[in-house]
Design a protein around this motif. Structure first.
Motif, mmCIF file in Angstrom:
data_model
loop_
_atom_site.group_PDB
_atom_site.id
_atom_site.type_symbol
_atom_site.label_atom_id
_atom_site.label_comp_id
_atom_site.label_asym_id
_atom_site.label_seq_id
_atom_site.Cartn_x
_atom_site.Cartn_y
_atom_site.Cartn_z
ATOM 1 N N VAL A 17 -4.492 14.018 6.166
ATOM 2 C CA VAL A 17 -4.167 12.747 6.813
ATOM 3 C C VAL A 17 -3.181 11.946 5.969
ATOM 4 O O VAL A 17 -2.232 11.343 6.495
ATOM 5 N N GLN A 18 -3.377 11.932 4.661
ATOM 6 C CA GLN A 18 -2.467 11.203 3.778
ATOM 7 C C GLN A 18 -1.050 11.753 3.880
ATOM 8 O O GLN A 18 -0.068 11.006 3.864
ATOM 9 N N GLY A 19 -0.946 13.066 4.013
ATOM 10 C CA GLY A 19 0.367 13.687 4.174
ATOM 11 C C GLY A 19 1.030 13.276 5.482
ATOM 12 O O GLY A 19 2.231 12.979 5.519
ATOM 13 N N LEU A 20 0.226 13.227 6.559
ATOM 14 C CA LEU A 20 0.754 12.814 7.863
ATOM 15 C C LEU A 20 1.146 11.342 7.863
ATOM 16 O O LEU A 20 2.141 10.949 8.479
ATOM 17 N N LEU A 21 0.361 10.521 7.159
ATOM 18 C CA LEU A 21 0.620 9.079 7.125
ATOM 19 C C LEU A 21 1.986 8.742 6.531
ATOM 20 O O LEU A 21 2.580 7.716 6.861
ATOM 21 N N ALA A 22 2.463 9.621 5.673
ATOM 22 C CA ALA A 22 3.768 9.387 5.048
ATOM 23 C C ALA A 22 4.890 9.338 6.082
ATOM 24 O O ALA A 22 5.946 8.760 5.833
ATOM 25 N N SER A 23 4.643 9.938 7.250
ATOM 26 C CA SER A 23 5.659 9.954 8.307
ATOM 27 C C SER A 23 5.503 8.805 9.295
ATOM 28 O O SER A 23 6.307 8.676 10.225
ATOM 29 N N VAL A 24 4.453 7.996 9.117
ATOM 30 C CA VAL A 24 4.209 6.878 10.030
ATOM 31 C C VAL A 24 4.994 5.658 9.557
ATOM 32 O O VAL A 24 4.865 5.235 8.406
ATOM 33 N N GLU A 25 5.811 5.109 10.443
ATOM 34 C CA GLU A 25 6.590 3.916 10.102
ATOM 35 C C GLU A 25 5.807 2.662 10.480
ATOM 36 O O GLU A 25 5.070 2.651 11.449
ATOM 37 N N GLY A 26 5.981 1.608 9.691
ATOM 38 C CA GLY A 26 5.309 0.344 9.991
ATOM 39 C C GLY A 26 3.870 0.344 9.525
ATOM 40 O O GLY A 26 3.484 1.113 8.631
ATOM 41 N N PRO A 27 3.027 -0.520 10.115
ATOM 42 C CA PRO A 27 1.628 -0.626 9.681
ATOM 43 C C PRO A 27 0.843 0.649 9.970
ATOM 44 O O PRO A 27 1.249 1.464 10.816
ATOM 45 N N ALA A 28 -0.262 0.821 9.273
ATOM 46 C CA ALA A 28 -1.123 1.983 9.488
ATOM 47 C C ALA A 28 -1.638 1.995 10.933
ATOM 48 O O ALA A 28 -1.829 0.936 11.536
ATOM 49 N N PRO A 29 -1.844 3.177 11.508
ATOM 50 C CA PRO A 29 -2.352 3.266 12.879
ATOM 51 C C PRO A 29 -3.695 2.543 13.034
ATOM 52 O O PRO A 29 -4.510 2.527 12.108
ATOM 53 N N GLU A 54 -11.295 3.019 6.980
ATOM 54 C CA GLU A 54 -10.861 2.202 5.849
ATOM 55 C C GLU A 54 -10.635 3.056 4.606
ATOM 56 O O GLU A 54 -9.674 2.851 3.861
ATOM 57 N N ASN A 55 -11.506 4.034 4.401
ATOM 58 C CA ASN A 55 -11.373 4.935 3.262
ATOM 59 C C ASN A 55 -10.103 5.785 3.353
ATOM 60 O O ASN A 55 -9.499 6.136 2.336
ATOM 61 N N PHE A 56 -9.669 6.086 4.575
ATOM 62 C CA PHE A 56 -8.477 6.901 4.798
ATOM 63 C C PHE A 56 -7.211 6.035 4.863
ATOM 64 O O PHE A 56 -6.122 6.551 5.078
ATOM 65 N N GLY A 57 -7.368 4.698 4.715
ATOM 66 C CA GLY A 57 -6.207 3.812 4.750
ATOM 67 C C GLY A 57 -5.721 3.485 6.144
ATOM 68 O O GLY A 57 -4.537 3.175 6.343
ATOM 69 N N LEU A 58 -6.625 3.529 7.122
ATOM 70 C CA LEU A 58 -6.272 3.263 8.506
ATOM 71 C C LEU A 58 -6.891 1.945 8.967
ATOM 72 O O LEU A 58 -7.867 1.469 8.391
ATOM 73 N N ARG A 59 -6.328 1.363 10.009
ATOM 74 C CA ARG A 59 -6.867 0.113 10.545
ATOM 75 C C ARG A 59 -7.874 0.408 11.655
ATOM 76 O O ARG A 59 -7.747 1.405 12.366
ATOM 77 N N VAL A 60 -8.862 -0.456 11.789
ATOM 78 C CA VAL A 60 -9.887 -0.264 12.814
ATOM 79 C C VAL A 60 -10.392 -1.613 13.289
ATOM 80 O O VAL A 60 -10.504 -2.557 12.507
ATOM 81 N N GLN A 61 -10.655 -1.717 14.581
ATOM 82 C CA GLN A 61 -11.228 -2.938 15.159
ATOM 83 C C GLN A 61 -12.273 -2.550 16.192
ATOM 84 O O GLN A 61 -12.034 -1.676 17.028
#
Length: 279
Positions: A17-29, A54-61
């Motif tokens: 997931v951390q590797g994939l996140l590097a390709s995400v632009e803007g705020p975390a999904p 939260e542990n994976f660095g993603l947003r949640v609501q």
């Protein structure tokens, strides 16, 4: 007997997931968790999912609605969440209360945000072997466990106890895609014990506490326990009597600490996939 710990699998998925996140632009999904009512199992899963995101660095609501909310009102709220461009993925905690038409919601959810594979479009993709869709997280978690511990289903006899659309049926399709020979069992299966004992990989997904013991397990079989139940002492347990397996199974997942720990990691992976697909 090898203990197939979910934490080890989750850690590997986190790296991915951390590797994939590097390709995400803007705020975390951002993940939207939709819960209706106060069911303890829903709330427990929600807490675990929030912690994992939260542990994976993603947003949640979390979007929480009263258990007695009407069908039309809930659909109005759900539609708003569904079209929110800031929400990359949705997790709907089910079953919904009886007054809400669950099948309508399954048809409403945007397949691109349907991280747990409940929409007709994603179900069809799973059954067609199309990897562009999202399979139910628990079913995919089983495959992630096997992959992480280098246990290939290819050419193996795989028996799945349980035929739900949450685990049993979609998992059978994932196993077939991995070139396993699959048998699905249920309460009407004649000689359930013998059928299970013939399996090289046995997956328990029936939802009945300690339903299967070593009598159902062939020598050196791999046992994957998807069940999450409460035993007579109020403790969490699986569908398998784990303590009886030593000396029979070659490897098994514990409960707790097995497949459940991987399911939320798969959810995180699906969230990032959804965000990248929606760029």
């Amino acid at each position: 007997m090898q203990v197939l710990k979910g934490a080890e699998v989750s850690a590997k998925i986190k790296e991915e997931v951390q590797g994939l996140l590097a390709s995400v632009e803007g705020p975390a999904p951002k993940l939207a968790i939709v819960r209706v009512g106060e069911r303890p199992d829903d709330m427990s899963y929600e807490r675990g999912a929030i912690k994992k995101m939260e542990n994976f660095g993603l947003r949640v609501q979390s979007y929480v609605f009263p258990g007695d909310i009407g069908d039309a009102e809930f659909k109005e709220h759900f539609a708003a969440i569904n079209r929110d461009s800031d929400v990359a993925g949705i997790l709907l905690l089910r079953p919904l209360p009886g007054q809400i038409c669950e099948s309508d919601i399954e048809k409403m959810i945007d397949p691109a945000k349907d991280l747990d594979g409940i929409s007709p479009a994603n179900i069809a993709k799973v059954f067609a072997g199309d990897e562009s869709g999202f399979a139910p997280c628990t079913a995919e978690a089983v495959m992630e466990v096997l992959r992480a511990f280098d246990i290939s289903p290819k050419g193996k006899r795989v028996t799945i106890v349980g035929r739900s659309m949450v685990v049993g049926r979609p998992l059978s399709m994932l196993m077939l895609k991995a070139n396993a020979t699959v048998t699905i069992c249920h309460t009407k299966t004649a000689d359930l014990e013998g059928t299970c004992r013939n399996a090289e990989i046995l997956v328990a997904a029936a939802g009945r506490a300690k339903m299967l013991d070593k009598r159902f397990v062939g020598q050196d079989a791999v046992v994957i326990d998807v069940g999450i139940n409460v035993d007579e002492n109020g403790k969490l347990c699986g569908d398998v009597d784990y303590a009886s397996l030593d000396g029979t199974a070659s490897a098994a997942t514990p409960v707790p600490g097995g497949v459940g720990a991987v399911t939320t990691a798969v959810l995180a992976k699906h969230l990032v996939r959804a965000a990248l697909a929606g760029k």
